[in-house]
Scaffold this active site. Structure first.
Site, PDB file in Angstrom:
ATOM      1  CD  GLU A   1      -2.445  -1.056   2.724  1.00 31.35           C
ATOM      2  OE1 GLU A   1      -2.919   0.008   3.223  1.00 31.35           O
ATOM      3  OE2 GLU A   1      -3.127  -2.143   3.207  1.00 31.35           O
TER       4      GLU A   1
ATOM      5  CB  CYS B   1       2.468   7.197   3.617  1.00 31.71           C
ATOM      6  SG  CYS B   1       2.566   5.920   4.741  1.00 31.71           S
TER       7      CYS B   1
ATOM      8  CB  CYS C   1       5.629  -5.587   9.134  1.00 26.52           C
ATOM      9  SG  CYS C   1       6.828  -5.059  10.299  1.00 26.52           S
TER      10      CYS C   1
ATOM     11  CB  CYS D   1       3.620  -3.477  16.630  1.00 28.15           C
ATOM     12  SG  CYS D   1       5.092  -2.916  16.700  1.00 28.15           S
TER      13      CYS D   1
ATOM     14  CB  CYS E   1       0.735  -2.858  13.781  1.00 22.35           C
ATOM     15  SG  CYS E   1       1.008  -2.248  12.140  1.00 22.35           S
TER      16      CYS E   1
ATOM     17  CB  CYS F   1      -1.480   1.148   9.741  1.00 22.43           C
ATOM     18  SG  CYS F   1      -0.935   2.371  10.491  1.00 22.43           S
TER      19      CYS F   1
HETATM   20  N1  SAH Z   1       7.586   0.103  11.065  1.00 23.91           N
HETATM   21  C1  SAH Z   1       7.711   1.338  11.295  1.00 23.91           C
HETATM   22  C2  SAH Z   1       6.974   2.373  10.207  1.00 23.91           C
HETATM   23  C3  SAH Z   1       5.522   1.714   9.857  1.00 23.91           C
HETATM   24  S1  SAH Z   1       4.181   2.068  11.094  1.00 23.91           S
HETATM   25  C4  SAH Z   1       7.159   1.724  12.459  1.00 23.91           C
HETATM   26  O1  SAH Z   1       6.911   0.991  13.361  1.00 23.91           O
HETATM   27  O2  SAH Z   1       7.556   2.922  12.962  1.00 23.91           O
HETATM   28  C5  SAH Z   1       3.800   3.719  11.064  1.00 23.91           C
HETATM   29  C6  SAH Z   1       3.329   4.260  12.266  1.00 23.91           C
HETATM   30  O3  SAH Z   1       1.895   3.684  12.538  1.00 23.91           O
HETATM   31  C7  SAH Z   1       3.911   3.361  13.315  1.00 23.91           C
HETATM   32  O4  SAH Z   1       4.046   4.570  14.424  1.00 23.91           O
HETATM   33  C8  SAH Z   1       3.007   2.486  13.927  1.00 23.91           C
HETATM   34  O5  SAH Z   1       3.284   2.073  15.463  1.00 23.91           O
HETATM   35  C9  SAH Z   1       1.585   3.179  13.821  1.00 23.91           C
HETATM   36  N2  SAH Z   1       0.669   2.192  13.880  1.00 23.91           N
HETATM   37  C10 SAH Z   1       0.479   0.771  13.489  1.00 23.91           C
HETATM   38  N3  SAH Z   1      -0.907   0.651  13.833  1.00 23.91           N
HETATM   39  C11 SAH Z   1      -1.613   1.664  14.339  1.00 23.91           C
HETATM   40  C12 SAH Z   1      -2.931   1.587  14.781  1.00 23.91           C
HETATM   41  N4  SAH Z   1      -3.580   0.476  14.511  1.00 23.91           N
HETATM   42  N5  SAH Z   1      -3.239   2.996  15.200  1.00 23.91           N
HETATM   43  C13 SAH Z   1      -2.310   3.794  15.055  1.00 23.91           C
HETATM   44  N6  SAH Z   1      -1.190   3.880  14.661  1.00 23.91           N
HETATM   45  C14 SAH Z   1      -0.797   2.524  14.320  1.00 23.91           C
END
Ligand code: SAH
Length: 343
Positions: free
Chosen positions: A90, A103, A110, A114, A117, A329
């Protein structure tokens, strides 16, 4: 197949020389590939014989738009791209007053895991090449018909889990003969891969580093982000302070507000303590609801922001764009996978 689009100008010159061509052909090829061409035939200042040879020996990636969603509210456009091998990623185009921002994703899936995510649910499939990162910027610009001035590496994937390719992409996209996007117009977000932060600090690039913090205490952060078990907050903040000392660049900390998990006043106090000595900026993000996740958006964002500010910490609440189109995301790719899986 030779992947010329993933090459820096220097490498492109060498590759063309290796094909028996003069070095200036490498510069011409580099310029064409950084303009989003879809066929080697478009390289009109190259001899036909060379173009034919390139068709046979070189790769030309052209991502296909598998799905495109336009937000009626704010003009955000979300792209689901199908890559040459059938994998999907995406990218999102966001319209800000300071310019158009793309973006981009850095990996297919990944492996960071997390808990909140969507991008990580099915794990990592593979890394993207520098050319595939560049394609996202070029083809969004081409399709949307607007100039792109800013890039954020905040899509699917962990940039520092694919750092060699990401650094090469940055060099290419920043080059005056390429898209010429200034480093200060590029942000890279990491979940906190400490060796990557250290490597970036040594390079001294003028990009903006974003660190996904999401919790200031080891217990909560390890629960939310497995990366914290490899590089804990102690190590992370030491690296961040060093990064600031070396580069003089302010780090931006992403913080998704999760109901009852990371939104308490004591956690704001702890963030402020960890930031002491460094002009950090905390970006509070309303949690995007992911169906598979047990977490819900916090209702304390304003209070948390105030608490941070009472300690002199700059905190902003991210304006949410594209909420009506699954712009968050990994959600679009996830939906496509689910549809694929149920067929
Ligand atoms: N892997 C990298 C970049 C991609 S994620 C990182 O972790 O920074 C981009 C951002 O979106 C990150 O800060 C991630 O933690 C956040 N993110 C992921 N899932 C999310 C969600 N459900 N709500 C809000 N932010 C989220």
């Amino acid at each position: 197949m030779i992947d010329l689009k993933s090459m820096t100008l220097m490498e492109s010159k060498e590759a063309l020389q290796a094909m028996g061509e003069p070095a200036f052909r490498g510069k011409q090829v580099f310029a064409w590939l950084n303009r989003g061409i879809i066929s080697f035939d478009e390289m009109s200042n190259l001899p036909r014989s060379l173009r034919e040879r390139m068709k046979a020996e070189c790769l030309l990636t052209v991502p296909r738009i598998a799905r495109k969603q336009l937000s009626a509210k704010d003009g955000t456009i979300k792209y689901l791209w199908e890559l040459a091998d059938g994998n999907c990623i995406e990218s999102v185009l966001m319209r800000y007053h300071h310019g158009n921002t793309v973006c981009i994703s850095s990996q297919v899936g990944c492996r960071m895991g997390c808990a909140f995510c969507a991008s990580t649910i099915a794990g990592k499939v593979r890394d993207l090449t520098p050319g595939e990162m560049l394609d996202q910027v070029m083809f969004v610009q081409k399709d949307a018909g607007v100039p792109v001035s800013n890039i954020v590496l905040m899509g699917i994937g962990e940039p520092m889990d694919n750092l060699d390719a990401v650094l090469k992409f940055l060099e290419i996209v920043n080059h005056p003969d390429g898209m010429n996007i200034g480093m200060r117009h590029i942000s890279l977000s990491t979940c906190g891969v400490v060796p990557g932060i250290r490597r970036l600090a040594e390079l001294g690039l003028q990009l903006t580093l974003s660190v996904s913090l999401h919790a200031p205490d080891e217990e909560t952060r390890s629960r939310l982000m497995p990366v914290n078990r490899a590089y804990d907050l102690e190590a992370l903040f030491t690296a961040c302070h060093d990064y600031f000392r070396r580069t003089g660049r302010r780090i931006s900390f992403e913080y998704a507000m999760i109901d009852g998990v990371n939104d308490q006043d004591w956690q704001a106090d702890l963030i402020a303590r960890r930031l002491r000595g460094m002009p950090g900026h905390v970006n509070l993000i309303p949690l995007n609801d992911v169906a598979e996740s047990p977490f819900r958006p916090s209702r304390r964002t304003a209070a948390f922001q105030k608490r941070l500010e009472s300690h002199g910490v700059t905190a902003t609440v991210r304006r949410s764009l594209g909420g009506d189109i699954d712009a968050a995301c990994g959600q679009l790719r996830r939906k496509a996978e689910e549809r694929g899986g149920s067929q």
